[in-house]
Design a protein around this motif. Sequence first.
Motif, mmCIF file in Angstrom:
data_model
loop_
_atom_site.group_PDB
_atom_site.id
_atom_site.type_symbol
_atom_site.label_atom_id
_atom_site.label_comp_id
_atom_site.label_asym_id
_atom_site.label_seq_id
_atom_site.Cartn_x
_atom_site.Cartn_y
_atom_site.Cartn_z
ATOM 1 N N SER A 111 0.732 -1.263 0.035
ATOM 2 C CA SER A 111 -0.102 0.093 0.003
ATOM 3 C C SER A 111 0.721 1.402 -0.029
ATOM 4 C CB SER A 111 -1.081 -0.045 1.083
ATOM 5 O OG SER A 111 -0.221 -0.015 2.476
ATOM 6 N N MET A 112 2.040 1.146 0.279
ATOM 7 C CA MET A 112 3.071 2.235 0.555
ATOM 8 C C MET A 112 3.439 2.756 -0.995
ATOM 9 S SD MET A 112 3.056 3.380 3.269
ATOM 10 C CE MET A 112 4.347 4.625 3.301
ATOM 11 N N TYR A 113 3.206 1.748 -2.065
ATOM 12 C CA TYR A 113 3.918 2.165 -3.369
ATOM 13 C C TYR A 113 3.011 2.895 -4.178
ATOM 14 C CZ TYR A 113 7.770 -0.534 -1.594
ATOM 15 O OH TYR A 113 9.109 -0.777 -0.975
ATOM 16 N N ASN A 114 3.180 3.929 -4.750
ATOM 17 C CA ASN A 114 2.384 4.693 -5.544
ATOM 18 C C ASN A 114 2.231 3.985 -7.172
ATOM 19 O OD1 ASN A 114 4.265 6.572 -3.837
ATOM 20 N ND2 ASN A 114 2.056 6.884 -3.652
ATOM 21 N N TYR A 115 3.289 3.536 -7.602
ATOM 22 C CA TYR A 115 3.183 3.061 -9.317
ATOM 23 C C TYR A 115 3.489 1.627 -9.196
ATOM 24 C CZ TYR A 115 2.833 8.165 -10.173
ATOM 25 O OH TYR A 115 2.595 9.414 -9.943
ATOM 26 N N TRP A 116 2.846 0.906 -10.055
ATOM 27 C CA TRP A 116 3.281 -0.581 -10.353
ATOM 28 C C TRP A 116 3.305 -0.565 -11.989
ATOM 29 C CZ3 TRP A 116 3.522 -3.973 -6.460
ATOM 30 C CH2 TRP A 116 3.154 -3.467 -5.163
ATOM 31 N N GLY A 117 4.179 -1.840 -12.121
ATOM 32 C CA GLY A 117 3.970 -2.094 -13.373
ATOM 33 C C GLY A 117 2.882 -3.186 -13.727
ATOM 34 N N GLN A 118 2.944 -3.733 -14.996
ATOM 35 C CA GLN A 118 1.871 -4.563 -15.285
ATOM 36 C C GLN A 118 2.043 -6.072 -14.893
ATOM 37 O OE1 GLN A 118 4.470 -3.662 -17.175
ATOM 38 N NE2 GLN A 118 4.923 -5.692 -18.489
ATOM 39 N N GLY A 119 3.425 -6.407 -14.375
ATOM 40 C CA GLY A 119 3.583 -7.668 -13.863
ATOM 41 C C GLY A 119 4.089 -8.571 -14.983
ATOM 42 N N THR A 120 5.155 -9.406 -14.530
ATOM 43 C CA THR A 120 5.544 -10.445 -15.657
ATOM 44 C C THR A 120 5.480 -11.865 -14.750
ATOM 45 O OG1 THR A 120 7.452 -10.826 -16.851
ATOM 46 C CG2 THR A 120 7.912 -10.212 -14.670
ATOM 47 N N GLN A 121 4.862 -12.880 -15.575
ATOM 48 C CA GLN A 121 4.563 -14.132 -15.018
ATOM 49 C C GLN A 121 5.788 -14.955 -15.002
ATOM 50 O OE1 GLN A 121 1.396 -15.083 -13.677
ATOM 51 N NE2 GLN A 121 2.842 -16.989 -13.041
ATOM 52 N N VAL A 122 5.869 -15.560 -13.909
ATOM 53 C CA VAL A 122 7.043 -16.546 -13.511
ATOM 54 C C VAL A 122 6.387 -17.769 -13.355
ATOM 55 C CG1 VAL A 122 9.011 -17.277 -11.995
ATOM 56 C CG2 VAL A 122 8.789 -14.951 -12.787
ATOM 57 N N THR A 123 6.661 -18.959 -13.812
ATOM 58 C CA THR A 123 6.075 -20.193 -13.866
ATOM 59 C C THR A 123 7.303 -21.247 -13.391
ATOM 60 O OG1 THR A 123 3.855 -19.830 -15.081
ATOM 61 C CG2 THR A 123 4.380 -22.014 -14.516
ATOM 62 N N VAL A 124 7.491 -21.938 -12.526
ATOM 63 C CA VAL A 124 8.581 -22.752 -12.255
ATOM 64 C C VAL A 124 7.793 -24.315 -12.160
ATOM 65 C CG1 VAL A 124 10.507 -23.447 -11.088
ATOM 66 C CG2 VAL A 124 9.820 -21.140 -11.203
ATOM 67 N N SER A 125 8.081 -25.356 -13.055
ATOM 68 C CA SER A 125 7.740 -26.722 -12.907
ATOM 69 C C SER A 125 8.575 -27.498 -12.191
ATOM 70 C CB SER A 125 7.591 -27.081 -14.345
ATOM 71 O OG SER A 125 8.692 -26.957 -15.210
ATOM 72 N N SER A 126 8.239 -28.584 -11.622
ATOM 73 C CA SER A 126 8.973 -29.464 -10.984
ATOM 74 C C SER A 126 9.415 -30.475 -11.560
ATOM 75 C CB SER A 126 8.236 -30.138 -9.963
ATOM 76 O OG SER A 126 7.028 -30.730 -10.284
#
Length: 126
Positions: A111-126
Amino acid sequence: QVQLVESGGGSVQGGGSLTLSCTTFGFDISQAVMGWFRQTAEEQREMVACIRADSTIKYAYRESMKGRFTMSKDNAKKTLYLQMDRLKPEDSGMYYCAYDLSSGTCSTSASMYNYWGQGTQVTVSS
């Protein structure tokens, strides 16, 4: 205009590595407090690490990430990085970078952060 653009996510097998990048626009990254956060469908957004203007880094990640994740920044390139090594399936999630406009400190609270990126997905398979 402030903008954060993440990249570098993807699908990897357990034990692999990824380097996430967050390219910034519209502000001076050398003077900024910035953070990396991870979120899954089941969990709230949680901080992985943050960096202050003096380049002090605070790692707030869960114990399982210790020693495997490294945050850095390149002021000249206006880019923030998160190096992730020896990845595990539980590291999977959407990773976001964020910019705290005013606090001057490394807060673990999203909540303290004012600006955000769109995100990047990380998927790790076993």
